[in-house]
Design a protein around this motif. Structure first.
Motif, mmCIF file in Angstrom:
data_model
loop_
_atom_site.group_PDB
_atom_site.id
_atom_site.type_symbol
_atom_site.label_atom_id
_atom_site.label_comp_id
_atom_site.label_asym_id
_atom_site.label_seq_id
_atom_site.Cartn_x
_atom_site.Cartn_y
_atom_site.Cartn_z
ATOM 1 N N GLU A 26 0.833 -1.206 0.000
ATOM 2 C CA GLU A 26 0.000 0.000 0.000
ATOM 3 C C GLU A 26 0.871 1.262 0.000
ATOM 4 O O GLU A 26 0.599 2.205 -0.757
ATOM 5 C CB GLU A 26 -0.928 -0.007 1.214
ATOM 6 N N ASN A 53 -10.574 -1.676 -1.137
ATOM 7 C CA ASN A 53 -10.771 -0.448 -0.385
ATOM 8 C C ASN A 53 -9.597 0.512 -0.600
ATOM 9 O O ASN A 53 -9.794 1.699 -0.835
ATOM 10 C CB ASN A 53 -10.942 -0.750 1.107
ATOM 11 N N TYR A 54 -8.387 -0.021 -0.555
ATOM 12 C CA TYR A 54 -7.223 0.849 -0.708
ATOM 13 C C TYR A 54 -7.131 1.416 -2.132
ATOM 14 O O TYR A 54 -6.791 2.586 -2.311
ATOM 15 C CB TYR A 54 -5.934 0.128 -0.314
ATOM 16 N N PHE A 57 -9.434 4.263 -2.312
ATOM 17 C CA PHE A 57 -8.822 5.438 -1.688
ATOM 18 C C PHE A 57 -7.814 6.089 -2.631
ATOM 19 O O PHE A 57 -7.830 7.307 -2.838
ATOM 20 C CB PHE A 57 -8.153 5.031 -0.371
ATOM 21 N N TRP A 60 -9.534 7.752 -5.585
ATOM 22 C CA TRP A 60 -10.322 8.922 -5.181
ATOM 23 C C TRP A 60 -9.413 10.124 -4.922
ATOM 24 O O TRP A 60 -9.731 11.246 -5.290
ATOM 25 C CB TRP A 60 -11.151 8.621 -3.930
ATOM 26 N N GLN A 61 -8.270 9.867 -4.300
ATOM 27 C CA GLN A 61 -7.332 10.943 -3.973
ATOM 28 C C GLN A 61 -6.390 11.288 -5.127
ATOM 29 O O GLN A 61 -5.748 12.335 -5.105
ATOM 30 C CB GLN A 61 -6.486 10.551 -2.760
ATOM 31 N N ALA A 72 -12.532 4.601 -8.366
ATOM 32 C CA ALA A 72 -12.596 4.639 -6.901
ATOM 33 C C ALA A 72 -13.935 4.102 -6.416
ATOM 34 O O ALA A 72 -13.988 3.233 -5.539
ATOM 35 C CB ALA A 72 -12.394 6.071 -6.405
ATOM 36 N N LEU A 76 -14.686 0.752 -4.169
ATOM 37 C CA LEU A 76 -15.321 0.926 -2.860
ATOM 38 C C LEU A 76 -16.661 0.204 -2.799
ATOM 39 O O LEU A 76 -16.975 -0.457 -1.805
ATOM 40 C CB LEU A 76 -15.501 2.410 -2.541
ATOM 41 N N LYS A 86 -14.444 -1.078 6.426
ATOM 42 C CA LYS A 86 -13.772 0.185 6.085
ATOM 43 C C LYS A 86 -14.321 0.777 4.795
ATOM 44 O O LYS A 86 -14.536 1.985 4.702
ATOM 45 C CB LYS A 86 -12.266 -0.025 5.970
ATOM 46 N N ASN A 90 -16.087 4.349 4.348
ATOM 47 C CA ASN A 90 -15.569 5.314 3.372
ATOM 48 C C ASN A 90 -16.625 5.718 2.355
ATOM 49 O O ASN A 90 -16.819 6.906 2.074
ATOM 50 C CB ASN A 90 -14.345 4.740 2.659
#
Length: 197
Positions: A26, A53-54, A57, A60-61, A72, A76, A86, A90
């Motif tokens: 990650e 999930n990661y 993230f 998305w970022q 993303a 998710l 998680k 999120n």
């Protein structure tokens, strides 16, 4: 040449995933290491909810990869639908806030946050507490309101506050939660003036 580069990245990704802790993968993916991102994608394809999930993230970022809100949300949603706490927290946050390029959906957000809170997600419980304090008339979910009451009552994940606890139990009871009704009746015997404003 591109095909050869892709094969090399795929080989590196599978070698990386086999003996490397997920946290390290990650971190490398967040730094933009393409073999780590490929390893996360491979892991997600094999069903790793953590990887999904990661990746959600990261996309998305736009961290370590291009900003890609569709990807993303894909990751998710996939992780959340498979029961990842998680990812549910999120996605619930994003749906509640109506984040960029995403229509707010309060009912879906509360369901996701309620699920995550039931599985002891600190961020979900705090998010619900913040939401219900700002929107006191919302009756989306008696269960979610009761979880906030429980958190205030036990001083777990939220600072202990018996008045807020009683207020939230009362709200959940007024929405038909029988357990909250029993608890509020007991608490009002101890703190008879707690609901007087």
């Amino acid at each position: 040449m591109c095909r050869l580069a892709y094969i090399f990245i795929a080989i590196c990704a599978s070698a990386l995933i086999s003996g490397t802790p997920m946290r390290e993968i990650e971190d490398r993916a967040a730094a933009g290491e393409s073999s780590a991102i490929s390893a996360l994608r491979d892991s997600a394809e094999r069903g790793s909810l953590r990887a999904m999930n990661y990746l959600g993230f990261l996309y998305w970022q736009g961290m370590g990869t291009r900003l890609d809100r569709d990807s993303a949300l894909f990751y998710l949603r996939r992780a959340s639908e498979a029961g990842d706490v998680k990812a549910s927290a999120n996605l619930g946050h994003l749906l509640l806030t109506g984040a960029p390029e995403l229509q707010a959906d309060t009912a879906a957000a509360i369901r996701l946050l309620d699920f995550a809170a039931a599985h002891h997600s600190p961020s979900a419980i705090r998010e619900l507490a913040d939401y219900f304090s700002i929107n006191p008339g919302d009756s989306t979910s008696a269960g979610a309101i009761k979880k906030v009451a429980d958190a205030y009552s036990h001083g777990h994940l939220l600072r202990y506050d018996y008045k807020k606890s009683i207020e939230y139990y009362d709200r959940a009871a007024s929405l038909g939660d029988t357990t909250a009704r029993r608890i509020i009746d007991e608490l009002l015997q101890i703190f008879p003036d707690a609901l007087n404003h």
